[in-house]
Design a protein around this motif. Structure first.
Motif, short mmCIF file in Angstrom:
data_model
loop_
_atom_site.label_atom_id
_atom_site.label_comp_id
_atom_site.label_asym_id
_atom_site.label_seq_id
_atom_site.Cartn_x
_atom_site.Cartn_y
_atom_site.Cartn_z
N GLY A 185 37.15 23.42 -57.54
CA GLY A 185 38.48 23.64 -58.09
C GLY A 185 39.09 22.33 -58.53
N ASN A 186 40.37 22.35 -58.82
CA ASN A 186 41.08 21.16 -59.26
C ASN A 186 41.97 20.55 -58.19
N ASP A 187 41.75 20.94 -56.91
CA ASP A 187 42.64 20.46 -55.86
C ASP A 187 42.20 19.13 -55.26
N GLY A 188 40.99 18.64 -55.55
CA GLY A 188 40.52 17.35 -55.08
C GLY A 188 40.06 17.30 -53.64
N LYS A 189 40.15 18.39 -52.91
CA LYS A 189 39.79 18.40 -51.49
C LYS A 189 38.28 18.54 -51.32
N PHE A 190 37.73 17.77 -50.37
CA PHE A 190 36.31 17.90 -50.06
C PHE A 190 36.10 17.92 -48.56
N GLU A 191 34.96 18.48 -48.16
CA GLU A 191 34.57 18.53 -46.76
C GLU A 191 33.04 18.56 -46.70
N GLY A 235 27.09 19.35 -35.63
CA GLY A 235 27.35 18.19 -36.46
C GLY A 235 28.83 17.87 -36.63
N GLU A 236 29.03 16.75 -37.26
CA GLU A 236 30.37 16.24 -37.53
C GLU A 236 30.77 16.55 -38.98
N THR A 237 32.04 16.37 -39.27
CA THR A 237 32.58 16.63 -40.61
C THR A 237 33.32 15.41 -41.11
N ILE A 238 33.23 15.15 -42.41
CA ILE A 238 34.08 14.16 -43.09
C ILE A 238 34.80 14.92 -44.18
N GLY A 251 33.65 12.46 -38.64
CA GLY A 251 34.84 12.96 -37.95
C GLY A 251 36.12 12.58 -38.66
N SER A 252 36.05 11.69 -39.65
CA SER A 252 37.24 11.27 -40.40
C SER A 252 37.76 12.44 -41.25
N THR A 253 39.07 12.57 -41.30
CA THR A 253 39.67 13.71 -42.01
C THR A 253 40.62 13.29 -43.11
N TYR A 262 29.10 6.30 -42.57
CA TYR A 262 28.56 6.71 -43.85
C TYR A 262 29.24 6.00 -45.01
N LYS A 263 28.53 5.93 -46.12
CA LYS A 263 29.12 5.54 -47.40
C LYS A 263 29.29 6.82 -48.19
#
Length: 96
Positions: A48-54, A11-14, A86-88, A63-64
Motif C-alpha cells: 500500500g501507500n502507508d509506508g509501514k513494514f514488518e 522469531g523476532e520482528t523488526i 525486536g525494534s518497532t 541487522y542492516k
C-alpha cells in the motif's frame, strides 16, 4: 486433567516506516533484513501507500535494513544499519 496450551511467537520482528525524499510514506517497496555476514534473513513487500513494514521470524541479533523501490525504470535504495531484532520504530528514508 485439562490440556495446557502455550502460545509462542517464532522469531523476532523488526517494524517501522519507509519515507520518500519529500517526507511522504513510501509504498510499493521491498524491505530486506541482512545479517552482519551478508545473509538475507527476511524481507517484506509494502503493498500500500502507508509506508509501514514488518519483517517477522528473525533470529535475535543485529541487522542492516535496505528498502528498494523502482521509479521510472530506476532503482533507488534506502539503508539503515545496526537495527536490533525486536525494534518497532525503524525509519528508512529514500535519498533525493
Amino acid at each position: 486433567m485439562g490440556t495446557a496450551r502455550i502460545a509462542t511467537t517464532v522469531g523476532e520482528t523488526i517494524s517501522g516506516m519507509v519515507y520518500l525524499p519529500d517526507g511522504s510514506p513510501a509504498g510499493f517497496v521491498t524491505v530486506t533484513a541482512t545479517t552482519a555476514d551478508g545473509k538475507s534473513s527476511g524481507h517484506t513487500w509494502i503493498q500500500g501507500n502507508d509506508g509501514k513494514f514488518e519483517i517477522k521470524g528473525l533470529e535475535k541479533g543485529v541487522y542492516k535494513l535496505q528498502a528498494h523501490r523502482w521509479n521510472q525504470g530506476q532503482s533507488t535504495q534506502a539503508e539503515v544499519g545496526e537495527v536490533r531484532a525486536g525494534s518497532t520504530d525503524v525509519v528508512l528514508r529514500f535519498p533525493e
